[in-house]
Design a protein around this motif. Structure first.
Motif, PDB file in Angstrom:
ATOM      1  N   PHE A  60      32.945  20.118  48.166  1.00 32.15           N
ATOM      2  CA  PHE A  60      31.991  19.580  49.121  1.00 32.15           C
ATOM      3  C   PHE A  60      31.382  18.278  48.630  1.00 32.15           C
ATOM      4  N   LEU A  61      31.053  17.449  49.595  1.00 29.74           N
ATOM      5  CA  LEU A  61      30.126  16.355  49.371  1.00 29.74           C
ATOM      6  C   LEU A  61      28.890  16.648  50.182  1.00 29.74           C
ATOM      7  N   GLU A  62      27.756  16.420  49.607  1.00 35.20           N
ATOM      8  CA  GLU A  62      26.496  16.560  50.326  1.00 35.20           C
ATOM      9  C   GLU A  62      26.132  15.210  50.922  1.00 35.20           C
ATOM     10  N   LEU A  63      25.828  15.199  52.209  1.00 32.02           N
ATOM     11  CA  LEU A  63      25.483  13.972  52.902  1.00 32.02           C
ATOM     12  C   LEU A  63      23.979  13.856  53.061  1.00 32.02           C
ATOM     13  N   GLU A  64      23.468  12.670  52.855  1.00 27.83           N
ATOM     14  CA  GLU A  64      22.059  12.431  53.158  1.00 27.83           C
ATOM     15  C   GLU A  64      21.899  12.485  54.674  1.00 27.83           C
ATOM     16  N   PRO A  65      20.959  13.282  55.206  1.00 27.90           N
ATOM     17  CA  PRO A  65      20.885  13.479  56.660  1.00 27.90           C
ATOM     18  C   PRO A  65      20.710  12.204  57.466  1.00 27.90           C
ATOM     19  N   THR A  66      19.990  11.233  56.923  1.00 31.19           N
ATOM     20  CA  THR A  66      19.784   9.986  57.641  1.00 31.19           C
ATOM     21  C   THR A  66      20.993   9.089  57.437  1.00 31.19           C
ATOM     22  N   ALA A  67      21.713   8.813  58.489  1.00 35.56           N
ATOM     23  CA  ALA A  67      22.904   7.975  58.377  1.00 35.56           C
ATOM     24  C   ALA A  67      22.524   6.561  57.971  1.00 35.56           C
ATOM     25  N   LEU A  68      23.362   5.951  57.153  1.00 34.51           N
ATOM     26  CA  LEU A  68      23.150   4.555  56.782  1.00 34.51           C
ATOM     27  C   LEU A  68      23.361   3.643  57.977  1.00 34.51           C
ATOM     28  N   PHE A  69      24.317   4.018  58.821  1.00 37.76           N
ATOM     29  CA  PHE A  69      24.717   3.151  59.918  1.00 37.76           C
ATOM     30  C   PHE A  69      25.415   3.989  60.983  1.00 37.76           C
ATOM     31  N   ALA A  70      25.088   3.733  62.232  1.00 37.52           N
ATOM     32  CA  ALA A  70      25.782   4.407  63.331  1.00 37.52           C
ATOM     33  C   ALA A  70      25.584   3.586  64.587  1.00 37.52           C
ATOM     34  N   ARG A  71      26.252   3.984  65.658  1.00 37.57           N
ATOM     35  CA  ARG A  71      26.196   3.217  66.900  1.00 37.57           C
ATOM     36  C   ARG A  71      25.752   4.057  68.075  1.00 37.57           C
ATOM     37  N   HIS A  72      25.049   3.394  69.005  1.00 35.79           N
ATOM     38  CA  HIS A  72      24.853   3.963  70.329  1.00 35.79           C
ATOM     39  C   HIS A  72      25.937   3.365  71.213  1.00 35.79           C
ATOM     40  N   ALA A  73      26.963   4.128  71.477  1.00 34.37           N
ATOM     41  CA  ALA A  73      28.067   3.649  72.307  1.00 34.37           C
ATOM     42  C   ALA A  73      28.933   4.837  72.684  1.00 34.37           C
ATOM     43  N   ILE A  74      29.774   4.645  73.671  1.00 31.28           N
ATOM     44  CA  ILE A  74      30.710   5.690  74.078  1.00 31.28           C
ATOM     45  C   ILE A  74      32.117   5.254  73.685  1.00 31.28           C
ATOM     46  N   VAL A  75      32.681   4.301  74.405  1.00 29.87           N
ATOM     47  CA  VAL A  75      34.021   3.819  74.090  1.00 29.87           C
ATOM     48  C   VAL A  75      33.909   2.834  72.935  1.00 29.87           C
ATOM     49  N   SER A  76      34.312   3.242  71.738  1.00 34.30           N
ATOM     50  CA  SER A  76      34.089   2.411  70.567  1.00 34.30           C
ATOM     51  C   SER A  76      34.807   2.978  69.365  1.00 34.30           C
ATOM     52  N   ARG A  77      34.720   2.258  68.257  1.00 34.01           N
ATOM     53  CA  ARG A  77      35.214   2.799  66.993  1.00 34.01           C
ATOM     54  C   ARG A  77      34.279   3.885  66.486  1.00 34.01           C
ATOM     55  N   GLY A  78      33.054   3.900  66.985  1.00 37.20           N
ATOM     56  CA  GLY A  78      32.126   4.962  66.622  1.00 37.20           C
ATOM     57  C   GLY A  78      31.846   5.045  65.147  1.00 37.20           C
ATOM     58  N   SER A  79      31.789   3.912  64.461  1.00 28.43           N
ATOM     59  CA  SER A  79      31.613   3.929  63.010  1.00 28.43           C
ATOM     60  C   SER A  79      30.273   4.532  62.629  1.00 28.43           C
ATOM     61  N   VAL A  80      30.284   5.388  61.611  1.00 31.33           N
ATOM     62  CA  VAL A  80      29.052   5.952  61.068  1.00 31.33           C
ATOM     63  C   VAL A  80      29.243   6.128  59.572  1.00 31.33           C
ATOM     64  N   CYS A  81      28.194   5.822  58.800  1.00 29.54           N
ATOM     65  CA  CYS A  81      28.257   5.923  57.339  1.00 29.54           C
ATOM     66  C   CYS A  81      27.083   6.748  56.822  1.00 29.54           C
ATOM     67  N   TRP A  82      27.367   7.575  55.816  1.00 32.72           N
ATOM     68  CA  TRP A  82      26.334   8.338  55.125  1.00 32.72           C
ATOM     69  C   TRP A  82      26.428   8.107  53.620  1.00 32.72           C
ATOM     70  N   LYS A  83      25.300   8.231  52.949  1.00 30.51           N
ATOM     71  CA  LYS A  83      25.334   8.386  51.503  1.00 30.51           C
ATOM     72  C   LYS A  83      25.815   9.800  51.186  1.00 30.51           C
ATOM     73  N   ALA A  84      26.500   9.952  50.067  1.00 29.29           N
ATOM     74  CA  ALA A  84      27.025  11.276  49.707  1.00 29.29           C
ATOM     75  C   ALA A  84      26.987  11.456  48.195  1.00 29.29           C
ATOM     76  N   ARG A  85      26.963  12.727  47.794  1.00 33.93           N
ATOM     77  CA  ARG A  85      27.027  13.075  46.376  1.00 33.93           C
ATOM     78  C   ARG A  85      27.682  14.443  46.250  1.00 33.93           C
ATOM     79  N   PRO A  86      28.146  14.792  45.059  1.00 29.78           N
ATOM     80  CA  PRO A  86      28.781  16.108  44.898  1.00 29.78           C
ATOM     81  C   PRO A  86      27.833  17.223  45.297  1.00 29.78           C
ATOM     82  N   TYR A  87      28.353  18.192  46.029  1.00 30.16           N
ATOM     83  CA  TYR A  87      27.543  19.323  46.467  1.00 30.16           C
ATOM     84  C   TYR A  87      27.020  20.093  45.260  1.00 30.16           C
ATOM     85  N   ARG A  88      25.771  20.565  45.368  1.00 36.08           N
ATOM     86  CA  ARG A  88      25.091  21.272  44.289  1.00 36.08           C
ATOM     87  C   ARG A  88      24.850  20.372  43.085  1.00 36.08           C
ATOM     88  N   GLU A  89      24.767  19.064  43.318  1.00 38.56           N
ATOM     89  CA  GLU A  89      24.468  18.131  42.227  1.00 38.56           C
ATOM     90  C   GLU A  89      23.154  18.512  41.574  1.00 38.56           C
TER      91      GLU A  89
END
Length: 718
Positions: free
Chosen positions: A319-348
């Motif tokens: 597992f990777l644990e994701l920070e709940p607040t996304a670094l970047f995302a889009r309000h769109a429908i037809v799109s690449r829909g890119s979204v990024c999260w910070k992550a770290r090893p689960y149970r770090e």
């Protein structure tokens, strides 16, 4: 268990590897410019950038309050050619007949809820006013039919969600202020409901499962405006739920029900169902929505919420644990829909350490027609040169066919539309041509041409200054015209979901600590751009503040790195793709590109100029946001933001006027603070003279780098 409004963390299955594996959007469907923190209610306002001046990629920006009149034209452009309705196989595909539904109908007959002789639901109002329809859903659908289902020994009662009213107050955490009519939400109680007690409850977009729109007039089923309302809701859901793959929605106009599914390729809809004349079909749809599990409803099956919630994930891998607040995302429908999260090893173990977030997870839905990321990265890896981000990463794939990843949502979409043309069961998508869809007027049957590859993408809301925009046509909202003659209908767009797990190698350019560090990073990014173009024959096409990183010294790759090749193309492509949109981020897009010129290297180099001007305008010498720039001002970036709902020609004329020789000092450099004017003004003026006009494109890279080197030396001597 309902999805909590504030989960403590997210986790995703991950195996770090150098070989990308293409995945799909998952069974049937899909997935989300603004960072979407909707999974966490703890939002820090200290890092917020004013919406009028900064890219709205921040999770902390508030609702734009954009009206339907402003957003509808944007969504019309985005969905142009991407809507297919009246698909005959839609209901069987998503709501198959079951013995349980048949038994439920028998229950409705036995209890008098449905009158078979009159072919009518006995409590259905003679006039389908909103309040009367809501009362029907409370008494008949929720507290009778769904309650009966939840008491069935074969049904997990926790999985039977209730319909709730949402027409009294705008939903929380949206990009725009929107009220819906009817929802299925993870916030709702799972027992019998009383709509009167729920009427004023403000739901959160992050908890929406299914959304419904009610109309009194049956003819509204086929109106553009009705679907536009659903499209507004879909945009909010995808922006608020970055891990959402697709969204089910429906319209109920009078007694006519139509089911819809929105995904990154657009929207597909069922044939109309008369709920009184077709009661079993009605039950299959409304009860199907209520009993769908998290994966069927569109939640990412690789992500889980650690505290309760829609727990759908594969626990068999690391597992990777994701920070709940996304670094970047889009309000769109037809799109690449890119979204990024910070992550770290689960149970770090070092949970409180910022350094424990060692990875970045990036999800996107790229158009299948584009060169794959794997091909681009392989080309880059052939030359381990400096100033290009070459992360270690992995991608996830769920479905393989003949050794190739299959995008299931697109397969289903093609099957359903193909079946409509043949008036038969879904056939092989590769052998059946698709018919021109019927409704709405701005659907695929009304696009300008069929041969063009549709790559509609993230629309820019008028309230955001730097959302990446890809408008389908110029102007403020005129509908595309129906093709003349015997033009073939357009093809369904195929989008493929991919996930990258990367080790970050630097910090964002706007986190610079000195002007020397800033200029060194931009200079090296220009070198990386030259390296891509001359050594690997790749044109970047998306130079912006957030696509340049300040590298960590231990990586030994220079001070700055150019990243994000989502929009990159081969320099050998002799003409535009045929798509009627332009790519880039408005604040940083070149004047010539906005004017309609084919994308050239000089346009990217001009974007470097606007990146430096943007940072010099809104940040001080220590990399801190200038508070006095928070309000409205007359900078070139405010001016572009004010006309963002207009045409590219207007944007081009505005930018051209600001950077002209006679206006540049008074209209651009005058907004810099004293230190920026003194230390960055000379370089900006020299770059302006090189770029407007750019007489020698081939010599631009070296000229801009040399000018930057001279300014760095000057700063060091000062």
């Amino acid at each position: 268990m309902p999805l909590p409004s504030t989960p403590s963390r997210l986790a995703t299955s991950a195996v770090v590897d150098d070989t990308p594996l293409r995945s799909n959007s998952a069974p049937f469907g899909l997935y989300p410019k603004r960072s979407s923190s909707r999974l966490s209610s703890k939002l820090s306002s200290t890092t917020a950038a004013p919406a009028s001046t900064a890219p709205r990629s921040s999770a902390f920006a508030g609702p734009s309050n954009a009206t339907r009149a402003e957003m509808d034209p944007v969504l019309r452009h985005e969905l142009s050619g991407a809507v297919f309705s009246d698909l005959p196989a839609f209901i069987d595909r998503f709501f198959p007949p079951t013995d349980q539904i048949a038994q439920l109908f028998e229950h409705a007959l036995d209890t008098g809820l449905y009158d078979a002789a009159d072919a009518h639901w006995t409590k259905w109002p003679p006039v389908a006013a909103e309040r009367s329809v809501l009362s029907f859903f409370q008494d008949v659908v929720d507290n009778s039919l769904l309650h009966h289902l939840s008491c069935d020994a074969t049904t997990d009662r926790r999985r039977v969600y209730r319909f709730v009213p949402s027409n009294e107050a705008p939903l929380r955490n949206g990009d725009c202020m929107r009220k819906t009519d009817l929802l299925l939400t993870t916030q709702a109680p799972l027992e019998r409901v009383d709509f009167a007690s729920l009427r004023h409850l403000r739901y959160d977009w992050s908890t929406v499962r299914v959304v419904g729109e009610l109309k009194c007039n049956p003819s509204e089923s086929n109106k553009d405006g009705t679907l536009m309302q659903l499209a507004n809701y879909a945009r909010e859901v995808f922006g608020a739920q970055p891990g959402r793959r697709w969204l089910h929605a429906f319209t109920l106009c009078g007694s006519n029900l139509r089911a819809w599914l929105f995904d990154r390729s657009g929207a597909i809809g069922s044939q109309l169902v008369n709920m009184n004349a077709q009661p079993l079909m009605f039950l299959r749809i409304v009860c199907g929505y209520a009993m769908m599990d998290a994966t069927e409803i569109g939640f990412d099956p690789d992500i889980k919420w650690d505290v309760g919630g829609e727990c759908v994930y594969d626990p068999t891998v690391a597992f990777l644990e994701l920070e709940p607040t996304a670094l970047f995302a889009r309000h769109a429908i037809v799109s690449r829909g890119s979204v990024c999260w910070k992550a770290r090893p689960y149970r770090e173990s070092a949970r409180t350490s910022e350094d424990s977030w060692r990875y970045v997870v990036k999800d996107q839905w790229r158009a299948a027609e584009r060169q794959s990321e794997a091909e681009i990265i392989s080309a880059m890896r052939a030359y381990e040169g400096p100033n290009i981000g070459l992360p270690r990463y992995t991608s996830f794939g769920d479905h393989q066919q003949d050794g190739k990843a299959v995008d299931i949502v697109s397969v289903v979409r093609r099957d359903l539309v193909s079946a409509k043309s043949a008036d038969q069961e879904p056939a092989d998508a590769d052998t059946v041509s698709m018919p021109p869809p019927q409704k709405p007027a701005w659907s695929a049957s009304h696009t300008a041409t069929s041969s063009r590859k549709r790559k509609h993408a993230d629309p820019a809301a008028p309230s955001s200054s730097t959302k990446k925009i890809k408008r389908s046509v110029e102007g403020s909202g005129s509908m595309p015209q129906k093709p003349a003659g015997d033009a073939a209908p357009p093809q369904c767009n195929n989008r493929i979901f991919s996930r990258l797990v990367m080790s970050p190698i630097g910090k964002s350019l706007d986190k610079f600590s000195s002007y020397t560090e800033l200029l060194s990073a931009i200079r090296d990014a220009i070198r990386g751009h030259s390296n891509l173009y001359h050594n690997h024959e790749i044109l970047h096409r998306d130079v912006s503040v957030y696509n340049i990183l300040i590298a960590r010294p231990e990586h030994g790759c220079g001070a700055g790195i150019l990243i994000d090749l989502d929009l990159a193309i081969s320099r050998n492509r002799l003409k535009n793709s045929g798509a009627s949109h332009r790519t880039g981020t408005p604040d940083f897009m070149a004047v010539g590109l906005l004017s309609g010129q084919p994308h050239r290297p000089r346009h990217d180099l001009e974007s470097f100029f606007f990146v430096l001007l943007w940072l010099a305008t809104f940040y001080d010498g220590r990399g801190q946001r200038r508070e006095e720039m928070a309000g409205e001002a007359d900078t070139v970036f405010h001016a572009c933001n004010n006309i963002l709902g207009g045409s590219f020609v207007q944007l081009a004329m505005t930018k051209s006027g600001y950077v002209s020789l006679e206006n540049f000092d008074n209209m651009c450099l005058s907004f810099l603070d004293e230190q920026a004017r003194e230390q960055l003004g000379p370089l900006l003026a020299e770059w302006r003279d090189l770029l407007f006009p750019a007489a020698d494109e081939e010599g631009l890279w070296e000229a801009m780098i040399e000018a930057c080197d001279r300014r760095i030396v000057g700063l060091q001597s000062e």
